[in-house]
Design an enzyme around this catalytic site. Structure first.
Site, PDB file in Angstrom:
ATOM      1  N   GLU A  74       0.828  -1.212   0.000  1.00 48.41           N
ATOM      2  CA  GLU A  74       0.000   0.000   0.000  1.00 48.41           C
ATOM      3  C   GLU A  74       0.862   1.262   0.000  1.00 48.41           C
ATOM      4  O   GLU A  74       1.763   1.399   0.835  1.00 48.41           O
ATOM      5  CB  GLU A  74      -0.908  -0.006   1.239  1.00 48.41           C
ATOM      6  CG  GLU A  74      -1.901   1.147   1.239  1.00 48.41           C
ATOM      7  CD  GLU A  74      -2.844   1.127   2.445  1.00 48.41           C
ATOM      8  OE1 GLU A  74      -3.060   0.053   3.030  1.00 48.41           O
ATOM      9  OE2 GLU A  74      -3.345   2.212   2.794  1.00 48.41           O
ATOM     10  N   LYS A 100      -7.075  -0.244  11.649  1.00 48.17           N
ATOM     11  CA  LYS A 100      -6.515  -0.709  10.373  1.00 48.17           C
ATOM     12  C   LYS A 100      -5.279   0.126  10.044  1.00 48.17           C
ATOM     13  O   LYS A 100      -4.267  -0.388   9.568  1.00 48.17           O
ATOM     14  CB  LYS A 100      -7.568  -0.594   9.259  1.00 48.17           C
ATOM     15  CG  LYS A 100      -7.210  -1.310   7.969  1.00 48.17           C
ATOM     16  CD  LYS A 100      -6.330  -0.499   7.033  1.00 48.17           C
ATOM     17  CE  LYS A 100      -6.010  -1.252   5.748  1.00 48.17           C
ATOM     18  NZ  LYS A 100      -5.156  -0.472   4.834  1.00 48.17           N
ATOM     19  N   ASP A 124       4.486 -14.446  12.161  1.00 47.32           N
ATOM     20  CA  ASP A 124       3.129 -14.781  11.708  1.00 47.32           C
ATOM     21  C   ASP A 124       2.226 -13.561  11.945  1.00 47.32           C
ATOM     22  O   ASP A 124       1.773 -13.308  13.061  1.00 47.32           O
ATOM     23  CB  ASP A 124       2.663 -15.993  12.527  1.00 47.32           C
ATOM     24  CG  ASP A 124       1.257 -16.458  12.156  1.00 47.32           C
ATOM     25  OD1 ASP A 124       0.508 -15.681  11.559  1.00 47.32           O
ATOM     26  OD2 ASP A 124       0.935 -17.596  12.506  1.00 47.32           O
ATOM     27  N   HIS A 178      -1.636  10.414  -0.241  1.00 54.60           N
ATOM     28  CA  HIS A 178      -1.799   9.140  -0.945  1.00 54.60           C
ATOM     29  C   HIS A 178      -1.632   9.276  -2.454  1.00 54.60           C
ATOM     30  O   HIS A 178      -1.281   8.323  -3.120  1.00 54.60           O
ATOM     31  CB  HIS A 178      -3.233   8.608  -0.708  1.00 54.60           C
ATOM     32  CG  HIS A 178      -3.319   7.621   0.403  1.00 54.60           C
ATOM     33  ND1 HIS A 178      -3.399   6.284   0.185  1.00 54.60           N
ATOM     34  CD2 HIS A 178      -3.329   7.771   1.743  1.00 54.60           C
ATOM     35  CE1 HIS A 178      -3.468   5.645   1.341  1.00 54.60           C
ATOM     36  NE2 HIS A 178      -3.440   6.534   2.301  1.00 54.60           N
TER      37      HIS A 178
HETATM   38  P1  NDP Z   1       9.042 -23.544  15.930  1.00 58.37           P
HETATM   39  O1  NDP Z   1       8.184 -24.737  15.853  1.00 58.37           O
HETATM   40  O2  NDP Z   1      10.027 -23.322  14.830  1.00 58.37           O
HETATM   41  O3  NDP Z   1       9.759 -23.611  17.349  1.00 58.37           O
HETATM   42  C1  NDP Z   1      10.762 -22.718  17.741  1.00 58.37           C
HETATM   43  C2  NDP Z   1      12.039 -23.476  17.900  1.00 58.37           C
HETATM   44  O4  NDP Z   1      13.088 -22.555  18.124  1.00 58.37           O
HETATM   45  C3  NDP Z   1      11.987 -24.396  19.114  1.00 58.37           C
HETATM   46  O5  NDP Z   1      11.756 -25.681  18.707  1.00 58.37           O
HETATM   47  C4  NDP Z   1      13.356 -24.208  19.743  1.00 58.37           C
HETATM   48  O6  NDP Z   1      14.160 -25.338  19.675  1.00 58.37           O
HETATM   49  C5  NDP Z   1      14.055 -23.194  18.847  1.00 58.37           C
HETATM   50  N1  NDP Z   1      14.805 -22.217  19.646  1.00 58.37           N
HETATM   51  C6  NDP Z   1      16.114 -21.875  19.438  1.00 58.37           C
HETATM   52  N2  NDP Z   1      16.500 -20.928  20.295  1.00 58.37           N
HETATM   53  C7  NDP Z   1      15.443 -20.657  21.080  1.00 58.37           C
HETATM   54  C8  NDP Z   1      15.246 -19.746  22.172  1.00 58.37           C
HETATM   55  N3  NDP Z   1      16.196 -18.940  22.597  1.00 58.37           N
HETATM   56  N4  NDP Z   1      14.018 -19.702  22.735  1.00 58.37           N
HETATM   57  C9  NDP Z   1      13.011 -20.500  22.292  1.00 58.37           C
HETATM   58  N5  NDP Z   1      13.152 -21.396  21.281  1.00 58.37           N
HETATM   59  C10 NDP Z   1      14.362 -21.476  20.680  1.00 58.37           C
HETATM   60  O7  NDP Z   1       8.190 -22.210  16.034  1.00 58.37           O
HETATM   61  P2  NDP Z   1       7.136 -21.778  17.094  1.00 58.37           P
HETATM   62  O8  NDP Z   1       6.853 -22.884  18.063  1.00 58.37           O
HETATM   63  O9  NDP Z   1       7.580 -20.475  17.640  1.00 58.37           O
HETATM   64  O10 NDP Z   1       5.843 -21.609  16.219  1.00 58.37           O
HETATM   65  C11 NDP Z   1       5.730 -20.543  15.323  1.00 58.37           C
HETATM   66  C12 NDP Z   1       5.072 -21.051  14.048  1.00 58.37           C
HETATM   67  O11 NDP Z   1       3.853 -21.694  14.340  1.00 58.37           O
HETATM   68  C13 NDP Z   1       4.752 -19.946  13.112  1.00 58.37           C
HETATM   69  O12 NDP Z   1       5.219 -20.318  11.833  1.00 58.37           O
HETATM   70  C14 NDP Z   1       3.220 -19.904  13.105  1.00 58.37           C
HETATM   71  O13 NDP Z   1       2.743 -19.478  11.860  1.00 58.37           O
HETATM   72  C15 NDP Z   1       2.858 -21.327  13.382  1.00 58.37           C
HETATM   73  N6  NDP Z   1       1.555 -21.623  13.992  1.00 58.37           N
HETATM   74  C16 NDP Z   1       0.724 -20.666  14.515  1.00 58.37           C
HETATM   75  C17 NDP Z   1      -0.491 -20.999  15.062  1.00 58.37           C
HETATM   76  C18 NDP Z   1      -1.340 -19.927  15.665  1.00 58.37           C
HETATM   77  O14 NDP Z   1      -0.895 -18.792  15.799  1.00 58.37           O
HETATM   78  N7  NDP Z   1      -2.586 -20.200  16.054  1.00 58.37           N
HETATM   79  C19 NDP Z   1      -0.941 -22.394  15.112  1.00 58.37           C
HETATM   80  C20 NDP Z   1       0.054 -23.321  14.600  1.00 58.37           C
HETATM   81  C21 NDP Z   1       1.220 -22.928  14.051  1.00 58.37           C
HETATM   82  P3  NDP Z   1      14.126 -26.512  20.767  1.00 58.37           P
HETATM   83  O15 NDP Z   1      12.950 -27.341  20.381  1.00 58.37           O
HETATM   84  O16 NDP Z   1      15.406 -27.188  20.577  1.00 58.37           O
HETATM   85  O17 NDP Z   1      13.967 -25.883  22.111  1.00 58.37           O
END
Ligand code: NDP
Length: 424
Positions: free
Chosen positions: A79, A259, A275, A372
């Site tokens: 936009e 918005k 996200d 705009h």
């Molecule tokens: P991930 O599944 O990628 O998990 C984050 C990973 O980062 C963890 O597994 C962790 O590893 C690693 N990590 C490394 N350093 C750190 C740190 N300092 N602190 C925390 N974690 C660390 O992503 P999220 O769980 O954050 O999920 C986000 C995604 O989920 C987005 O893509 C979103 O779109 C999607 N999503 C959103 C939903 C919603 O909003 N309703 C529903 C379902 C999915 P380790 O495991 O080794 O600890």
């Protein structure tokens, strides 16, 4: 649809071929899809049935000073005027020290919803007594987050209505937004509730209403700095405060007010690889927290100052999801140079407040169209087929006309081309 059976099992090039075989696209159109797929391997790792990478423009918002530090803020948005608005709002605030931020402890929330609960009060009490056991089940499901210093913080049980209970887990997900780790923990808690209490679990999922992840950005502007078009700064500040009041009392205005705020917030969130749907959901739920949908920001005149404040949940991460795998996200992080997810939250809230200031300032002075129109006219020129060397010519003619629309832009372009061919 015929020809699209098991489409998800096909390779990328097979998926593209099917589009021509089934007469959905021409060879030329499929070539366009191929050309835009800059990193197909990455695209296939991110989503299902990948075709191409859809491009959005990215630009840089300037003039941001947040908690005494200067920031460059990459924004991804299609936009016109949003980046200009954010930079303008930030420039006004920069003159008097910039934005100040504060935040709650960063924590996320997930829910296990129970149905067919006959005695709500007794069940609530029983589950609350199981808190340690349920929290341990959550830890066992994702122990690495505890090693990182996070993990479940508290368990809260809420009665929703007859038969329905929500068992909420508050979780410190450290640098991640944590959707996936929260969902794993919740499913473990749900299993425990099923096996130990024979509860009827309806579902287990994180909540995007992240009231434990609030951030506030605020600023103060001497009213004298707002003087414009011969109107004294105090008068403009009062109009701005009144505009903010309208967004508090009228949902029709509040939706547009918010918005505008989300124009900046979404653009900064997309650039960060987070996200943006989660941020949108959280913001709008928070805007309706007292039962009426209201503006997320407030502005008031206090003595010779205009004071602005924006509070909202900003559940972003600095790791996880697409953040680590999309190269541009890393470049954008280097541009912003914040330290961690909390730093990013504070930047995002400040962008929202700057955007809101610029929009309200324009609305109560020149109106929104003036700013705009220049880019709008460029878009109009492109939409009627103006080539790179023709766009500026079309825009300069359009600017002088009392009205601009597609038919007029087409006519202007035709005239320019006729004139050019006559001069050849
Ligand atoms: P991930 O599944 O990628 O998990 C984050 C990973 O980062 C963890 O597994 C962790 O590893 C690693 N990590 C490394 N350093 C750190 C740190 N300092 N602190 C925390 N974690 C660390 O992503 P999220 O769980 O954050 O999920 C986000 C995604 O989920 C987005 O893509 C979103 O779109 C999607 N999503 C959103 C939903 C919603 O909003 N309703 C529903 C379902 C999915 P380790 O495991 O080794 O600890």
């Amino acid at each position: 649809m015929q020809g699209f059976e098991k489409y998800y099992r096909k390779t990328w090039s097979q998926r593209l071929d099917i589009l021509t075989q089934q007469n959905k696209l021409s060879e030329k159109q499929v070539e366009q899809l191929k050309q835009n797929a800059v990193t197909p391997v990455l695209g296939e790792a991110q989503i299902e049935n990948f075709l191409t990478q859809f491009q959005l423009p990215e630009g840089l918002a300037l003039n941001f000073v947040i908690d005494g530090k200067e920031y460059l803020i990459p924004m991804v948005i299609e936009e016109p005027s949003v980046i200009a608005g954010a930079s303008h709002g930030a420039a006004i605030v920069k003159k008097t020290g910039g934005f100040h931020t504060k935040s709650s402890r960063r924590a996320m929330r997930g829910q296990v919803v129970l149905e067919n609960v006959t005695d709500l009060v007794a069940t609530k009490k029983k589950i609350e007594e199981q808190e340690t056991e349920l929290m341990q089940a959550a830890v066992d499901a994702h122990p690495s987050i505890v090693k990182r210093g996070g993990g479940p913080l508290a368990l809260k049980v809420r009665i929703l209505e007859q038969g329905l209970l929500s068992v909420d887990l508050i979780i410190d997900t450290k640098e991640a937004m944590g959707a996936n780790m929260i969902n794993s923990m919740l499913e473990a808690v749900a299993d425990k509730l099923r096996t130990t209490g024979h509860h009827d679990v309806l579902m287990a999922i994180l909540s995007n209403y992240t009231t434990e992840c609030l951030v506030t950005a605020s600023c103060q502007i001497p009213v004298a700095n707002l003087a414009k078009n011969g109107l004294p700064g105090l008068k403009i500040a009062q109009k701005l405060a009144q505009a903010s009041r309208v967004a508090q009392v009228d949902p029709y205005r509040a939706a547009t007010h918010n918005k505008g705020i989300m124009n900046g917030i979404d653009a900064a969130v997309i650039a960060s690889g987070n996200d943006w749907r989660a941020i949108e959901a959280a913001a709008h739920a928070y805007a309706a927290r007292d039962g009426q949908y209201r503006g997320l920001s407030t502005w008031k005149v206090a003595g010779d100052q205009l004071e602005g404040e924006l509070s909202l949940p900003v559940p972003v991460g600095s790791v996880g999801g697409s953040i680590g795998i999309v190269p541009l996200v890393q470049v954008n992080s280097a541009l912003r140079s914040e330290k961690d997810a909390l730093g990013l939250e504070k930047i995002i809230a400040s962008v929202g407040l700057a955007q809101n200031l610029a929009a309200l300032y324009a609305l109560v002075t020149d109106g929104i169209q003036k700013g705009h129109m220049n880019l709008q006219m460029k878009s109009l020129a492109v939409s009627v087929g103006a080539k790179e060397d023709e766009i500026e010519q079309v825009v300069s003619v359009l600017q002088k006309l009392p009205q601009q629309d597609q038919a007029i832009a087409q006519h202007v372009l035709d005239e320019i081309r006729n004139e050019a061919s006559e001069n050849e």
